[in-house]
Scaffold this active site. Structure first.
Site, PDB file in Angstrom:
ATOM      1  N   ASN A  38      62.980  67.133  67.048  1.00 52.21           N
ATOM      2  CA  ASN A  38      61.916  68.107  66.826  1.00 52.21           C
ATOM      3  C   ASN A  38      61.216  67.782  65.494  1.00 52.21           C
ATOM      4  OD1 ASN A  38      60.624  70.450  65.750  1.00 52.21           O
ATOM      5  ND2 ASN A  38      61.586  71.681  67.333  1.00 52.21           N
ATOM      6  N   HIS A  96      58.810  70.184  61.380  1.00 53.34           N
ATOM      7  CA  HIS A  96      58.813  70.375  59.926  1.00 53.34           C
ATOM      8  C   HIS A  96      58.199  69.221  59.153  1.00 53.34           C
ATOM      9  CE1 HIS A  96      60.283  74.255  60.526  1.00 53.34           C
ATOM     10  NE2 HIS A  96      61.354  73.829  61.172  1.00 53.34           N
ATOM     11  N   HIS A 120      56.866  72.311  68.667  1.00 55.45           N
ATOM     12  CA  HIS A 120      56.629  73.722  68.994  1.00 55.45           C
ATOM     13  C   HIS A 120      55.226  74.101  68.536  1.00 55.45           C
ATOM     14  CE1 HIS A 120      58.329  78.122  68.585  1.00 55.45           C
ATOM     15  NE2 HIS A 120      57.216  78.070  69.296  1.00 55.45           N
ATOM     16  N   ARG A 135      53.213  76.811  67.847  1.00 56.80           N
ATOM     17  CA  ARG A 135      53.339  78.267  67.676  1.00 56.80           C
ATOM     18  C   ARG A 135      51.979  78.917  67.780  1.00 56.80           C
ATOM     19  NH1 ARG A 135      58.608  79.769  65.410  1.00 56.80           N
ATOM     20  NH2 ARG A 135      57.787  81.870  65.394  1.00 56.80           N
ATOM     21  N   ARG A 138      51.510  77.405  62.647  1.00 55.88           N
ATOM     22  CA  ARG A 138      51.988  77.233  61.263  1.00 55.88           C
ATOM     23  C   ARG A 138      52.472  75.808  60.985  1.00 55.88           C
ATOM     24  NH1 ARG A 138      57.574  80.677  61.444  1.00 55.88           N
ATOM     25  NH2 ARG A 138      56.159  82.280  62.173  1.00 55.88           N
ATOM     26  N   GLU A 174      57.463  72.946  73.128  1.00 57.59           N
ATOM     27  CA  GLU A 174      58.012  74.308  73.039  1.00 57.59           C
ATOM     28  C   GLU A 174      56.854  75.261  72.840  1.00 57.59           C
ATOM     29  OE1 GLU A 174      60.670  74.704  69.802  1.00 57.59           O
ATOM     30  OE2 GLU A 174      62.064  73.258  70.603  1.00 57.59           O
ATOM     31  N   THR A 199      62.771  80.363  65.591  1.00 57.31           N
ATOM     32  CA  THR A 199      63.024  81.049  66.860  1.00 57.31           C
ATOM     33  C   THR A 199      64.403  81.701  66.784  1.00 57.31           C
ATOM     34  OG1 THR A 199      61.789  79.252  67.836  1.00 57.31           O
ATOM     35  CG2 THR A 199      62.841  80.758  69.357  1.00 57.31           C
ATOM     36  N   GLU A 217      67.850  75.808  78.052  1.00 58.37           N
ATOM     37  CA  GLU A 217      68.338  75.330  76.759  1.00 58.37           C
ATOM     38  C   GLU A 217      69.102  76.489  76.141  1.00 58.37           C
ATOM     39  OE1 GLU A 217      65.790  72.922  74.341  1.00 58.37           O
ATOM     40  OE2 GLU A 217      66.715  73.654  72.486  1.00 58.37           O
ATOM     41  N   HIS A 273      69.296  74.422  68.256  1.00 59.36           N
ATOM     42  CA  HIS A 273      68.996  75.344  67.164  1.00 59.36           C
ATOM     43  C   HIS A 273      70.121  75.350  66.138  1.00 59.36           C
ATOM     44  CE1 HIS A 273      67.251  78.524  64.786  1.00 59.36           C
ATOM     45  NE2 HIS A 273      66.139  78.304  65.456  1.00 59.36           N
TER      46      HIS A 273
HETATM   47  N1  PXP Z   1      65.264  74.073  70.515  1.00 61.79           N
HETATM   48  C1  PXP Z   1      64.374  75.075  70.508  1.00 61.79           C
HETATM   49  C2  PXP Z   1      63.969  75.660  71.814  1.00 61.79           C
HETATM   50  C3  PXP Z   1      63.804  75.538  69.298  1.00 61.79           C
HETATM   51  O1  PXP Z   1      62.928  76.554  69.307  1.00 61.79           O
HETATM   52  C4  PXP Z   1      64.175  74.899  68.097  1.00 61.79           C
HETATM   53  C5  PXP Z   1      63.548  75.339  66.809  1.00 61.79           C
HETATM   54  O2  PXP Z   1      62.175  75.121  66.865  1.00 61.79           O
HETATM   55  C6  PXP Z   1      65.079  73.834  68.165  1.00 61.79           C
HETATM   56  C7  PXP Z   1      65.631  73.456  69.384  1.00 61.79           C
HETATM   57  C8  PXP Z   1      65.488  73.072  66.944  1.00 61.79           C
HETATM   58  O3  PXP Z   1      66.134  73.892  66.034  1.00 61.79           O
HETATM   59  P1  PXP Z   1      66.446  73.328  64.584  1.00 61.79           P
HETATM   60  O4  PXP Z   1      65.119  73.041  63.949  1.00 61.79           O
HETATM   61  O5  PXP Z   1      67.184  74.422  63.942  1.00 61.79           O
HETATM   62  O6  PXP Z   1      67.257  72.080  64.774  1.00 61.79           O
END
Ligand code: PXP
Length: 251
Positions: free
Chosen positions: A10, A13, A46, A48, A52, A73, A104, A154, A197
């Site tokens: 992901n 960030h 994601h 959003r 952001r 996402e 999330t 998920e 997550h």
């Molecule tokens: N899976 C989903 C569906 C999420 O919403 C997120 C956070 O955006 C993640 C995985 C990844 O989470 P993390 O950034 O805490 O590894």
């Protein structure tokens, strides 16, 4: 035969850092390419509602430029479904979204939102986009996901990771039981099971030992660690941690 455990990186960030200063550096698409080169099986982003971190143009560039599947996402809204139908990512993961939240925070309430989710699922399924529902490992949510004909769920691992971070052994045991039983139930209902997550090297290694889970989506920890050792090294270390965990199942 135990299924290969895929790593979805992901890159949200990277965009968070870019947006802190405006401009285009660091570029999340470049991060996606580096992650793939280092061994990621796919890229997750994601979009959003408040944009952001990831923006619409990032999604278009990711779709056009990356060589591995893109997992978008997004909130379960008609606006986002329209964006997905235009962008045509490989997969969509429907997540709950509250504007004030930092991330999330919980799973999607598939039970409560069943009526509004059904037509969105139908549209996405009909377009050939693989839909997953980001839900807690709760039997009622999992059964509803199957009834909604979601091909994938998920499992939200946030509560388990929080318990690990606080060294709360009772909560760790309870959350782990919930995840393990949820994964078994989901698989028995014909769902493909992913998880994500809050995962880090250690928790990813632990959860990799659940054979029902075939994909982990990991972001915040990887991008944070990349600050110290680089994204290539971080993705490689994560891949190695997942492989170590998976090897335990094969025994
Ligand atoms: N899976 C989903 C569906 C999420 O919403 C997120 C956070 O955006 C993640 C995985 C990844 O989470 P993390 O950034 O805490 O590894």
């Amino acid at each position: 035969m135990i299924a290969h455990l895929r790593l979805g990186v992901n890159i949200d960030h990277v965009a968070t850092i870019r947006n802190a200063r405006g401009g285009c550096h660091p570029d999340p698409v470049r991060a996606a390419k580096v992650a793939i080169e280092a061994g990621a099986d796919g890229v997750t982003a994601h979009l959003r509602e408040d944009r952001r971190h990831i923006r619409d143009e990032d999604i278009a560039r990711l779709k056009a430029q990356i060589a591995k599947p893109l997992n978008l996402e997004m909130a379960a809204t008609t606006e986002m479904v329209a964006i997905a139908l235009k962008a045509m990512p490989h997969a969509v993961c429907l997540v709950p979204e509250r504007r004030a939240e930092r991330t999330t925070e919980g799973g999607l309430d598939a039970v409560g939102r069943r009526v509004s989710l059904a037509p969105m699922m139908d549209q996405l399924n009909a377009a050939g986009i693989r839909v997953s529902l980001f839900i807690a490992a709760d039997p009622a949510q999992i059964k509803t996901a199957a009834e909604l004909r979601a091909p994938v769920i998920e499992i939200h691992t946030g509560a388990w990771c929080e318990a690990l971070a606080h060294n709360d052994k009772t909560a760790v045991a309870a959350e782990w039981k919930r995840i393990a039983e949820g994964a078994t139930l989901a698989k028995s209902l014909g769902l493909e099971v992913h998880a994500g997550h809050g995962l880090d090297y250690e928790s990813a290694e632990t959860i990799a030992a659940l054979p029902e889970i075939v994909e982990l989506n990991i972001g915040h920890f990887l991008i944070g660690e990349a600050t110290f050792v680089g994204l290539t090294e971080t993705v490689k270390r994560m891949r190695a941690a997942m492989d170590r965990g998976r090897a335990k199942v094969a025994k």
